[in-house]
Design a protein around this motif. Structure first.
Motif, short mmCIF file in Angstrom:
data_model
loop_
_atom_site.label_atom_id
_atom_site.label_comp_id
_atom_site.label_asym_id
_atom_site.label_seq_id
_atom_site.Cartn_x
_atom_site.Cartn_y
_atom_site.Cartn_z
N ILE A 57 0.81 -1.20 0.00
CA ILE A 57 0.00 0.00 0.00
C ILE A 57 0.86 1.27 0.00
N THR A 58 2.18 1.14 0.16
CA THR A 58 3.04 2.32 0.02
C THR A 58 3.01 2.82 -1.42
N PHE A 59 2.50 1.96 -2.29
CA PHE A 59 2.23 2.30 -3.67
C PHE A 59 3.48 2.68 -4.47
N ARG A 60 4.56 2.01 -4.21
CA ARG A 60 5.75 2.17 -5.03
C ARG A 60 5.62 1.23 -6.21
N TRP A 61 5.40 1.77 -7.40
CA TRP A 61 5.18 0.91 -8.56
C TRP A 61 6.48 0.34 -9.08
N PHE A 62 6.40 -0.89 -9.60
CA PHE A 62 7.57 -1.53 -10.19
C PHE A 62 7.33 -1.91 -11.65
N ALA A 63 6.06 -2.03 -12.07
CA ALA A 63 5.77 -2.38 -13.47
C ALA A 63 4.51 -1.65 -13.93
N ASP A 64 4.62 -0.99 -15.06
CA ASP A 64 3.51 -0.27 -15.68
C ASP A 64 3.30 -0.93 -17.04
N VAL A 65 2.19 -1.63 -17.21
CA VAL A 65 1.99 -2.50 -18.37
C VAL A 65 0.88 -1.94 -19.26
N GLU A 66 1.22 -1.71 -20.53
CA GLU A 66 0.26 -1.12 -21.46
C GLU A 66 0.15 -1.97 -22.72
N PRO A 67 -1.07 -2.41 -23.06
CA PRO A 67 -1.23 -3.21 -24.27
C PRO A 67 -1.09 -2.34 -25.52
N ARG A 69 -1.09 -2.83 -30.16
CA ARG A 69 -1.69 -3.68 -31.20
C ARG A 69 -0.94 -4.99 -31.40
N GLU A 70 0.38 -4.92 -31.32
CA GLU A 70 1.20 -6.09 -31.64
C GLU A 70 2.00 -6.61 -30.44
N GLY A 71 1.68 -6.14 -29.24
CA GLY A 71 2.42 -6.59 -28.08
C GLY A 71 2.10 -5.76 -26.86
N VAL A 72 3.09 -5.63 -25.99
CA VAL A 72 2.91 -4.94 -24.71
C VAL A 72 4.15 -4.10 -24.44
N ILE A 73 3.94 -2.91 -23.88
CA ILE A 73 5.05 -2.08 -23.39
C ILE A 73 5.02 -2.15 -21.87
N ILE A 74 6.19 -2.45 -21.29
CA ILE A 74 6.30 -2.48 -19.83
C ILE A 74 7.34 -1.46 -19.41
N LYS A 75 6.95 -0.56 -18.53
CA LYS A 75 7.89 0.36 -17.92
C LYS A 75 8.26 -0.23 -16.57
N ILE A 76 9.57 -0.33 -16.33
CA ILE A 76 10.09 -0.95 -15.11
C ILE A 76 10.76 0.11 -14.27
N GLN A 77 10.41 0.16 -12.99
CA GLN A 77 11.05 1.10 -12.06
C GLN A 77 11.65 0.28 -10.91
N LYS A 78 12.98 0.37 -10.78
CA LYS A 78 13.66 -0.36 -9.71
C LYS A 78 13.86 0.51 -8.48
N SER A 79 14.00 1.81 -8.70
CA SER A 79 14.11 2.76 -7.59
C SER A 79 13.86 4.15 -8.16
N ARG A 80 13.66 5.09 -7.27
CA ARG A 80 13.42 6.46 -7.73
C ARG A 80 14.67 7.10 -8.31
N LYS A 81 15.83 6.55 -7.97
CA LYS A 81 17.10 7.14 -8.42
C LYS A 81 17.54 6.60 -9.77
N GLU A 82 17.07 5.43 -10.15
CA GLU A 82 17.45 4.84 -11.44
C GLU A 82 16.45 5.26 -12.51
N PRO A 83 16.91 5.39 -13.75
CA PRO A 83 15.96 5.73 -14.83
C PRO A 83 14.99 4.57 -15.07
N ILE A 84 13.81 4.92 -15.54
CA ILE A 84 12.80 3.92 -15.87
C ILE A 84 13.25 3.16 -17.10
#
Length: 110
Positions: A57-67, A69-84
């Motif tokens: 519930i601290t709501f720190r996201w680690f994966a943002d998944v978007e469908p 037409r031909e696949g899926v884009i996933i944005k990955i966040q490992k920490s706030r200091k590292e680039p997505i």
């Protein structure tokens, strides 16, 4: 479905998946299942055009998944200091090819 929370627009996954192309749905479902299997503290937030997976519930996201037409884009966040990190997965690929990256992000995010 315990542990799954939707904030804001109160959409559920059954409603969301209607907008995913049928050819991409199996891939999207496998990514979703993988993310939810990472732990009891995974929170799923259904947004308008994507699904965001967070750690507790601290709501720190680690994966943002978007469908797409031909696949899926996933944005990955490992920490706030590292680039997505952005991963594009085609519908022919298997989530297991990228599982370690998602799992590492889940384990590292605070």
């Amino acid at each position: 479905m315990e542990g799954i929370i939707s904030f804001g627009n109160k959409r559920d996954y059954e409603d969301f998946k209607k907008q995913i192309p049928s050819s991409v749905l199996p891939l999207f479902n496998s990514i979703r299942d993988f993310c939810l299997s990472l732990g009891d503290n995974v929170v799923e937030d259904i947004r308008m055009h994507r699904v965001v997976f967070c750690k507790s519930i601290t709501f720190r996201w680690f994966a943002d998944v978007e469908p797409q037409r031909e696949g899926v884009i996933i944005k990955i966040q490992k920490s706030r200091k590292e680039p997505i990190e952005i991963i594009q997965i085609s519908k022919e690929q298997n989530i297991l090819e990228f599982g370690n990256v998602i799992k590492e992000a889940f384990e590292k995010i605070h």
